[in-house]
Every structure is written in structure tokens, then in C-alpha cells.
Motif scaffolding. Structure first.
Motif, mmCIF file in Angstrom:
data_model
loop_
_atom_site.group_PDB
_atom_site.id
_atom_site.type_symbol
_atom_site.label_atom_id
_atom_site.label_comp_id
_atom_site.label_asym_id
_atom_site.label_seq_id
_atom_site.Cartn_x
_atom_site.Cartn_y
_atom_site.Cartn_z
ATOM 1 N N ALA A 178 0.858 -1.191 0.000
ATOM 2 C CA ALA A 178 0.000 0.000 0.000
ATOM 3 C C ALA A 178 0.891 1.236 0.000
ATOM 4 O O ALA A 178 1.474 1.590 1.019
ATOM 5 C CB ALA A 178 -0.901 -0.018 1.229
ATOM 6 N N THR A 179 1.032 1.865 -1.149
ATOM 7 C CA THR A 179 1.914 3.030 -1.297
ATOM 8 C C THR A 179 1.082 4.307 -1.211
ATOM 9 O O THR A 179 0.125 4.461 -1.973
ATOM 10 C CB THR A 179 2.652 2.962 -2.652
ATOM 11 N N PRO A 180 1.433 5.215 -0.302
ATOM 12 C CA PRO A 180 0.637 6.440 -0.171
ATOM 13 C C PRO A 180 0.723 7.327 -1.408
ATOM 14 O O PRO A 180 1.805 7.508 -1.967
ATOM 15 C CB PRO A 180 1.276 7.155 1.030
ATOM 16 N N TYR B 140 8.141 2.954 -4.590
ATOM 17 C CA TYR B 140 8.066 4.366 -4.209
ATOM 18 C C TYR B 140 7.783 4.474 -2.715
ATOM 19 O O TYR B 140 6.916 3.769 -2.179
ATOM 20 C CB TYR B 140 6.928 5.058 -4.973
ATOM 21 N N GLU B 141 8.503 5.373 -2.040
ATOM 22 C CA GLU B 141 8.214 5.700 -0.637
ATOM 23 C C GLU B 141 6.766 6.164 -0.534
ATOM 24 O O GLU B 141 5.985 5.705 0.291
ATOM 25 C CB GLU B 141 9.116 6.861 -0.183
ATOM 26 N N SER B 142 6.453 7.147 -1.378
ATOM 27 C CA SER B 142 5.104 7.679 -1.526
ATOM 28 C C SER B 142 5.141 8.472 -2.820
ATOM 29 O O SER B 142 6.220 8.707 -3.367
ATOM 30 C CB SER B 142 4.727 8.590 -0.352
ATOM 31 N N ILE B 143 3.968 8.842 -3.310
ATOM 32 C CA ILE B 143 3.913 9.642 -4.536
ATOM 33 C C ILE B 143 3.130 10.917 -4.238
ATOM 34 O O ILE B 143 2.070 10.873 -3.606
ATOM 35 C CB ILE B 143 3.258 8.848 -5.695
ATOM 36 N N GLN B 144 3.702 12.034 -4.652
ATOM 37 C CA GLN B 144 3.079 13.337 -4.458
ATOM 38 C C GLN B 144 2.559 13.819 -5.804
ATOM 39 O O GLN B 144 3.289 13.801 -6.796
ATOM 40 C CB GLN B 144 4.139 14.302 -3.900
ATOM 41 N N MET B 145 1.296 14.222 -5.849
ATOM 42 C CA MET B 145 0.706 14.747 -7.085
ATOM 43 C C MET B 145 0.103 16.108 -6.764
ATOM 44 O O MET B 145 -0.669 16.235 -5.812
ATOM 45 C CB MET B 145 -0.380 13.783 -7.575
ATOM 46 N N GLY B 165 -11.446 12.151 -7.708
ATOM 47 C CA GLY B 165 -10.444 11.682 -8.673
ATOM 48 C C GLY B 165 -9.539 10.629 -8.057
ATOM 49 O O GLY B 165 -9.221 9.622 -8.686
ATOM 50 N N LYS B 166 -9.151 10.864 -6.804
ATOM 51 C CA LYS B 166 -8.279 9.899 -6.127
ATOM 52 C C LYS B 166 -9.056 8.648 -5.695
ATOM 53 O O LYS B 166 -8.621 7.518 -5.901
ATOM 54 C CB LYS B 166 -7.627 10.552 -4.911
ATOM 55 N N LYS B 167 -10.212 8.882 -5.106
ATOM 56 C CA LYS B 167 -11.000 7.773 -4.536
ATOM 57 C C LYS B 167 -11.476 6.787 -5.607
ATOM 58 O O LYS B 167 -11.610 5.591 -5.339
ATOM 59 C CB LYS B 167 -12.206 8.363 -3.782
ATOM 60 N N HIS B 168 -11.749 7.304 -6.810
ATOM 61 C CA HIS B 168 -12.333 6.440 -7.842
ATOM 62 C C HIS B 168 -11.394 6.144 -9.003
ATOM 63 O O HIS B 168 -11.823 5.591 -10.008
ATOM 64 C CB HIS B 168 -13.658 7.049 -8.325
ATOM 65 N N ILE B 175 -2.401 1.367 -6.572
ATOM 66 C CA ILE B 175 -1.170 1.755 -5.864
ATOM 67 C C ILE B 175 -1.393 1.914 -4.357
ATOM 68 O O ILE B 175 -0.585 1.429 -3.552
ATOM 69 C CB ILE B 175 -0.616 3.075 -6.472
ATOM 70 N N THR B 176 -2.485 2.561 -3.966
ATOM 71 C CA THR B 176 -2.662 2.856 -2.532
ATOM 72 C C THR B 176 -3.147 1.640 -1.743
ATOM 73 O O THR B 176 -3.013 1.609 -0.517
ATOM 74 C CB THR B 176 -3.644 4.028 -2.294
ATOM 75 N N ASN B 177 -3.730 0.666 -2.419
ATOM 76 C CA ASN B 177 -4.084 -0.585 -1.754
ATOM 77 C C ASN B 177 -3.051 -1.642 -2.143
ATOM 78 O O ASN B 177 -2.410 -1.536 -3.185
ATOM 79 C CB ASN B 177 -5.477 -1.040 -2.196
#
Lengths: 188, 188
Positions: A178-180, B140-145, B165-168, B175-177
Motif C-alpha cells: 500500500a503506497t501512499p 516508491y516511498e510515496s507519490i506526491q501529485m 479523482g483519487k477515490k475512484h 497503488i494505494t491498496n
């Protein structure tokens, strides 16, 4: 020495790889990379991403020419098919990453690989995208990747390389963990 | 009726979108999609992915011409820079997916968007790739958009659209799950 060609295997500069590992072991900060993309919406489902620079091994690297990618959706998903869609780009990223990781680890181990092909697939239920059912997973249910590898190495070695390819692939790890993703809005 | 142009907003065929939602609500199996990719290793860090067909809305769709993507690594990562690298493709996928999802939800809500730009970045420590330190995160540690959106809508509405946009977004959710990646080897 300047004239001497370095040892390569599977198209990988093995001496360069071992030298990089040596440098990183002495100075771990050299291993820190920052990758970047810019995206511009075109219309509807179409957008264009530009990949130009990144930071790594202590400095910023700028490509001689940026890589530009058009993403769109096919007509059945209300687009004009001007490009592959984002979830297909995700498979592309995964395919390349696991393959390269496998090839690098094979080179480091002295295993010659002749040919590598893979197919990837994943199911998505677009009710998640459309916000029609909260119980439906929005992303890929799972992703299946199947390799065909031509090599004189034993099947055991090839299985081991596939494991290393998955375990050490940055894209595979970005997906399987799970990558933030943090999203912000700047005022225009 | 055949001559009548359907209502579009943000380049999205809103009538088509509402019609698709209607069809899916009556028959949820229409929402099931299967996306596919084929990858062929070239040499070293270079590989080529072909995107051609997919399954969705009850049938297989084949593109008139496949989309082909070359992935490589820059020289500092021992490649020849013949293409963006896989982790940059992952940012490309994410950029397109969140943008399209945001635009579709804006269209469904009747919010007109004039312009959307975004920048993305993420840190990777390549000691994970190189198997040098088990305590280092491989992906990736995390991704910033970060978005810049030009619209007459209120900032509150734009924040809400970014959340949608993020949730769906299927790629953001992949990536986040923690999404399972299963890798197998076929005998050649």
C-alpha cells in the motif's frame, strides 16, 4: 584500460553494475532517486504526460529529449482511443520493471538469458470508477504476469530469478504494498 | 434523434456516460473489464510492451493499431535511455487516471473545467532494487501529485473533485491498496 571493453551479460554492463553497488555500499545516499512527471489534460479522457528530468546519484539528470505519452480511453469507455489507457500504462510499467529487475539479477549472478517474453492481465470492475457500488474494488483485483524465458539455466534458477524480479522490482512493490499517494491543489 | 448531438461537457459525452451508468445498474456484468499487455525483452534494461486488445462490456475489443512502448533506463541506471523507465511509466499511469477520473466526475456533476495540469514525483532508494538492504522500501516511498486547475467552480468543489479523482481512480487504488501480483513461469 580506457580501450578495454567492460564485461557485459544480457546486455547489462556487469562491471558498471558491480561498481555502482560498491559506490552505494560506501555512500548509501547515492542510491536516492526522485522521479518526476508532468501531465496536461487535453479533453475528455485524453491527457499527455511529459517525462524529462529526474534526480539520482547526487544530481539532476535531464534527458536530451523528453518522453511524451498520450493517454486516452477506447470508445467503449467514452474516449477516442488516441492512446492506451492509464490502467494499460500501469501494466506496461509493471512488465518493464519486473523484466529489467530479473535481467539485472541474472547478469549479477552470471546467468545468461536468451529471450524473455511475458503477458500480463488484470480485471477491473468499472463500477468502482463510476462510484456505483462502494463494495466493488476500484483498482485491479489482482494482476497476473506469465513469463516465457529462453535460457540454458535450470528451471529452478529461472524460478529463483522470477522471485528476485518480483521481490526487487520497484513497480511491483509499489503495487503489491500500500503506497501512499498524496494529492494537493495549488491555486492557479 | 440520429442527427442530434449528445450533450458534452469537458469533452466528455455526458449522455453516453449516463447511459452507460444506466446499463451497468441494470446489468452489473457489463462493468467487468480485463486489460492486457505483452512484453518482450530487447537487451539490458530495454523492453517493449504492446497493448492491443482488452475485454469489456461483454466482448473483446481490438485496437485498429497496437500501442507500443519502449522502456529503458538512463545511463546512470546502466541503460541507454531509449525510453522512459518503468517507475516513470507508473507516474504516467497515475497522472492520466486521476485526471480522467476527476474530469468524468466533473462532467457528471455539471462542473466545467477549463484546464488541468499536474506534477508528480516520488522517491525511490535503489538499494531495494539492488538487494543491498532489506530494511529499505523497494517501491516508491510515496507519490506526491499536485494539481493546478482552471475553472470557475469554487475551491471547495475543486477539492471535492480531486478527492473523487483519487477515490475512484483505478490506478490510484491499485497503488494505494496492496494489489496482488501473481507471477508464473511457462516452459518454453
Amino acid at each position: 584500460m580506457a580501450q578495454q571493453q567492460s564485461k557485459t551479460l544480457n546486455g547489462v554492463d556487469v562491471d558498471g553494475l558491480l561498481q555502482s553497488i560498491n559506490v552505494i555500499q560506501k555512500e548509501p545516499s547515492v542510491a536516492k532517486f526522485n522521479f518526476r512527471a508532468k501531465n496536461e489534460w487535453v479533453s475528455g479522457s485524453e491527457s499527455r504526460t511529459t517525462i524529462n528530468d529526474f534526480y539520482g546519484a547526487g544530481k539532476t539528470h535531464v534527458r536530451s529529449k523528453p518522453f511524451v505519452f498520450t493517454k486516452d480511453e477506447p470508445p467503449v469507455l467514452l474516449g477516442k482511443d488516441h492512446g492506451a489507457n492509464p490502467v494499460e500504462y500501469a501494466l506496461t510499467a509493471l512488465a518493464g520493471c519486473v523484466t529489467t529487475t530479473l535481467i539485472f539479477h541474472a547478469a549479477a549472478k552470471g546467468v545468461k538469458i536468451n529471450k524473455v517474453e511475458s503477458t500480463l492481465e488484470g480485471d477491473i470492475d468499472i463500477r468502482g470508477l463510476l462510484n456505483l457500488d462502494d463494495s466493488v474494488k476500484v483498482g485491479y483485483e489482482s494482476i497476473q504476469m506469465n513469463f516465457k524465458i529462453d535460457s540454458d539455466a535450470s528451471e529452478e534458477t529461472l524460478h529463483e530469478l522470477i522471485e528476485l524480479g518480483k521481490k526487487h522490482s520497484p513497480v511491483a512493490n509499489t503495487i503489491t504494498n500500500a503506497t501512499p499517494v498524496n494529492i494537493t491543489l495549488s491555486k492557479t
